[in-house]
Design an enzyme around this catalytic site. Structure first.
Site, mmCIF file in Angstrom:
data_model
loop_
_atom_site.group_PDB
_atom_site.id
_atom_site.type_symbol
_atom_site.label_atom_id
_atom_site.label_comp_id
_atom_site.label_asym_id
_atom_site.label_seq_id
_atom_site.Cartn_x
_atom_site.Cartn_y
_atom_site.Cartn_z
ATOM 1 N N GLY A 134 40.380 38.336 -28.640
ATOM 2 C CA GLY A 134 40.227 37.829 -30.305
ATOM 3 C C GLY A 134 38.532 37.794 -30.325
ATOM 4 O O GLY A 134 37.570 38.219 -29.452
ATOM 5 N N LEU A 160 30.719 36.272 -34.809
ATOM 6 C CA LEU A 160 29.685 35.419 -33.822
ATOM 7 C C LEU A 160 29.773 35.798 -32.667
ATOM 8 O O LEU A 160 28.738 36.064 -31.960
ATOM 9 C CB LEU A 160 29.942 33.961 -34.146
ATOM 10 C CG LEU A 160 29.500 33.354 -35.322
ATOM 11 C CD1 LEU A 160 30.047 31.986 -35.683
ATOM 12 C CD2 LEU A 160 27.979 33.433 -35.706
ATOM 13 N N LYS A 210 38.033 30.831 -34.930
ATOM 14 C CA LYS A 210 38.264 31.441 -33.785
ATOM 15 C C LYS A 210 39.507 31.957 -33.763
ATOM 16 O O LYS A 210 40.616 31.615 -34.271
ATOM 17 C CB LYS A 210 38.145 30.425 -32.650
ATOM 18 C CG LYS A 210 36.794 29.446 -32.288
ATOM 19 C CD LYS A 210 36.764 28.880 -31.203
ATOM 20 C CE LYS A 210 36.611 29.448 -29.963
ATOM 21 N NZ LYS A 210 36.386 28.456 -28.696
ATOM 22 N N ASP A 245 33.360 22.987 -19.173
ATOM 23 C CA ASP A 245 32.485 24.296 -19.260
ATOM 24 C C ASP A 245 31.309 23.856 -19.875
ATOM 25 O O ASP A 245 30.615 24.190 -21.065
ATOM 26 C CB ASP A 245 33.213 25.455 -20.049
ATOM 27 C CG ASP A 245 32.283 26.830 -19.985
ATOM 28 O OD1 ASP A 245 31.750 26.947 -18.961
ATOM 29 O OD2 ASP A 245 32.670 27.647 -20.866
ATOM 30 N N GLY A 277 36.409 39.750 -25.730
ATOM 31 C CA GLY A 277 36.780 40.419 -24.750
ATOM 32 C C GLY A 277 38.362 40.917 -25.071
ATOM 33 O O GLY A 277 39.017 40.995 -24.047
ATOM 34 N N GLY A 278 38.601 41.074 -25.985
ATOM 35 C CA GLY A 278 40.023 41.685 -26.600
ATOM 36 C C GLY A 278 41.009 40.560 -26.840
ATOM 37 O O GLY A 278 42.135 41.095 -27.323
#
Length: 680
Positions: free
Chosen positions: A49, A42, A67, A165, A46-47
């Site tokens: 996971g 999905l 996740k 966020d 960025g590295g």
């Protein structure tokens, strides 16, 4: 297909049966923890996971989100910080998942040096994707978004959690009912004395996160409210706060009005301006404060004779919060009842009070518009007695759709969690049988006029035709490319019509399953369809806020009905074929002349989205269900409210009359089906 779990794999999808990834040679894992089947990626973190769409084999392959945390730099500060945040997210979801607008935690575990967090999958689109499809939102829609999300923020803030966020990507509109869900608590932070006093790590999204959060790493309830304000600004203007931040820093919040396409009401202008204050003390400090200012306000008094007042632009009109008004009295009474009378959870209490207050205000407004004094005269009741006959426990989570067989003996229902249809004896309330065959949620069920066939539509993009007597599957109709949300069968039982989230309507031969034609014209999800009594005309309602009228024998619409400010959730046609009724997320019901398309009247009374409507077999009564937890009965000829039925503890999702018109059946997100008896 098997998905590779190497976060650096460039082509992670592999054919079934492979042992090693054909792209990176990493050993493939068919089932995580011998339970979860990963379907596809999905998003990429960025590295550190990835986030995957997956299936839970312990729950009939129910969709879920996994996740993954797989940091490259073992033993570093970055790895420890990422692991701490990941663990915090799991803990937050476990604590907050009781709220219906926050995904629940399913599992949290470590496998092969990676951490995995499994959470509920929210089927829908995030608001950024929705914005890209429609370009901008209207002010009324922004107000609705605020009303939907502020109680969620109040819920998490009351539990000491700051999301940190808030942005369009982290708000998902569910396909089933349009409800907004708040996701991604990976940046959330427990509001402790330590957190408030110590400068922390900057977490959030530039443009959506306020100065105190980006510069100092400090987060408060007011920080989330800034993010909510920036989100509303983005949706309203189509202008990205991130792009403005990159060019102007926080200077853009001082002149945000220049990006507006149309002026705002004084109320919404005031609220957005206060949400977007750069300095923390000038901003709203709690969700409650915003909710209070969102309620109807007392008009400003006219200036005294001889005085002059400065004329302001519409978006900068003076604003004063409500004081000694009807609303204030109602809220005080409600608060008293809340403190001393209720024993439910805070969320149920809040929603019930909100519903009561808004219902009273809408009723007051409706009767005031008619020129009646006070709350107006009571209409003559069509039904002398209405009683709740029985309540059926329908589904472990919620009931999405109910239908009654033409002989009046069977109720069919579908639920939010199960992939099954349940059949009930209407008289006794006992379960008769379960129909299983769909691979995903069943959104809608309907029964043919000859009492022989049941049809169901599902998120698995298919329509299944069943023998109602035996419960055996007759055939599966394949053709839609997205969820099937609406079904209707013609009075002669020969034609089936389906509406889908692929924006199309399909017309089928019910006996053979052959696709006759596909109707295109709606620009967004089709959520409701109805066929006229003569079997010649079709009405469809969509998320594009329009109703289209079609001849069933043609491939193009006769006309398009506009005038709704929100999504059309339900349509129904009167038994004489003269009146079309439509329900909407704008809380109203509109009546139309089916032959001409002229609007007859608008019915106002519900305090939340109208989710489902039905017209009685004699054509005298319209029944409506709503997210305000009520059912309303209306005189179809006059538009007057006959009665309001209370009893459901959550959104009423579906409503239908028994063929004799003496029984009403409703389904709800409170997991129940209620049977109401109506008598003259």
């Amino acid at each position: 297909m098997i998905c590779c779990l190497n976060p650096d794999c460039l082509d992670p999808l592999n054919p079934n049966g492979k042992k090693l990834c054909q792209s990176c040679s990493t050993p493939l894992v068919p089932l995580l923890r011998n339970r979860f089947r990963v379907i596809r990626v999905l998003s990429d973190e960025g590295g550190f996971g990835r986030t995957y769409l997956s299936e839970d084999t312990d729950k009939l392959n129910e969709r879920c989100v996994i996740k993954q945390l797989a940091p490259k730099f073992q033993g570093t500060w970055s790895q420890k910080k990422a692991m701490d945040l990941f663990a915090e997210e799991a803990k937050r979801l476990q604590e907050l998942g009781e709220h219906p607008q926050i995904p629940t935690l399913i599992a949290y575990f470590e496998q092969e040096n990676c951490l995995y967090l499994v959470q509920q999958f929210v089927h829908g689109h995030n608001l950024l994707k929705e914005l890209q499809q429609r370009k901008a939102y209207k002010p009324g829609e922004i107000q609705a978004i605020l009303l939907h999300l502020l109680p969620v923020l109040k819920f998490i803030h009351d539990r000491g959690v700051i999301h940190r966020d808030i942005k369009p990507e982290n708000i998902i509109r569910r396909h089933g009912d349009g409800r907004l869900s708040l996701i991604d608590f990976g940046s959330s932070k427990q509001l402790t004395v330590k957190a408030k006093s110590k400068v922390g790590t900057s977490i959030g999204s530039h443009g959506y996160s306020p100065l105190e959060q980006i510069r100092d790493g400090k987060a408060y309830p007011a920080s989330d409210l800034f993010g909510l304000g920036a989100t509303c600004f983005h949706l309203l203007t189509g202008t990205s706060p991130f792009a403005l931040w990159m060019e102007f820093g926080y200077g853009w919040v001082n002149d945000w009005r220049q990006y507006l396409r149309t002026p705002l009401s004084a109320e919404l202008d005031f609220i957005l301006d206060k949400l977007l204050k750069k300095d923390l003390p000038q901003r709203y400090q709690s969700a409650d404060e915003v909710i209070q200012d969102l309620t109807p306000k007392q008009p400003l008094a006219l200036s005294s004779a001889g005085q002059t007042s400065r004329k302001l632009p519409a978006t900068q009109a003076p604003f004063l919060p409500a004081r000694y008004t009807l609303l204030r009295s109602l809220v005080l009474v409600a608060a008293f009842v809340l403190l001393f009378g209720f024993k439910e959870s805070w969320y149920q209490q809040y929603h019930q009070i909100q519903t009561t207050v808004l219902s009273k205000l809408m009723h007051f407004r409706q009767n005031s518009d008619k020129g009646n004094a006070g709350l107006g005269r009571l209409p003559n009741n069509t039904f002398k007695k209405i009683s709740l006959a029985s309540t059926i426990k329908g589904d472990e989570k919620s009931v999405l759709s109910v239908a009654i067989s033409p002989d009046g003996q069977i109720i069919a229902s579908s639920g939010d969690r199960d992939r099954i249809i349940k059949l009930w004896n209407l008289t006794t309330g006992k379960q008769i049988r379960i129909l299983a065959g769909h691979s995903q949620r069943v959104n809608v069920v309907t029964i043919s006029p000859d009492n022989q066939t049941l049809v169901s539509g599902s998120d698995d993009k298919t329509i299944t035709v069943w023998n109602l007597t035996t419960g055996k599957e007759i055939r599966t109709l394949i053709g839609h490319s997205d969820s099937v949300q609406a079904l209707a069968i013609s009075p002669d039982g020969k034609t089936l019509v389906s509406g889908s989230d692929d924006n199309t309507i399909k017309v089928w031969n019910l006996a053979t399953g052959r696709l006759r034609r596909t109707l295109t014209g709606h620009r967004f999800w089709v959520r409701s369809v109805a066929i006229s009594p003569d079997g010649e005309t079709l009405a469809s309602g969509s998320f594009d806020k329009t109703i289209k009228i079609w001849y069933l024998s043609k491939d193009y619409p006769i006309r398009t009905l506009t005038g709704n400010t929100e999504t059309i959730t339900s349509v129904a046609i009167s038994p004489d074929g003269k009146i079309l009724a439509s329900g909407s997320r704008d809380r109203t019901i509109k009546l139309w002349n089916l032959a001409t398309g002229a609007k007859i009247r608008t019915l106002i009374g519900h305090a939340e989205t109208v989710t489902s409507i039905a017209i009685s077999p004699d054509g005298n009564t319209l029944a409506s269900a709503s997210r305000d937890r009520t059912i309303k009965l209306w005189n179809l000829a006059t538009g007057e409210t006959i009665r309001t039925l209370l009893g459901h503890a959550d959104t009423v999702t579906s409503i239908t009359f028994r063929p004799d018109g003496k029984t009403l059946v409703t389904g709800s997100e409170d997991s129940t089906i209620k049977i109401w008896h109506l008598s003259d």
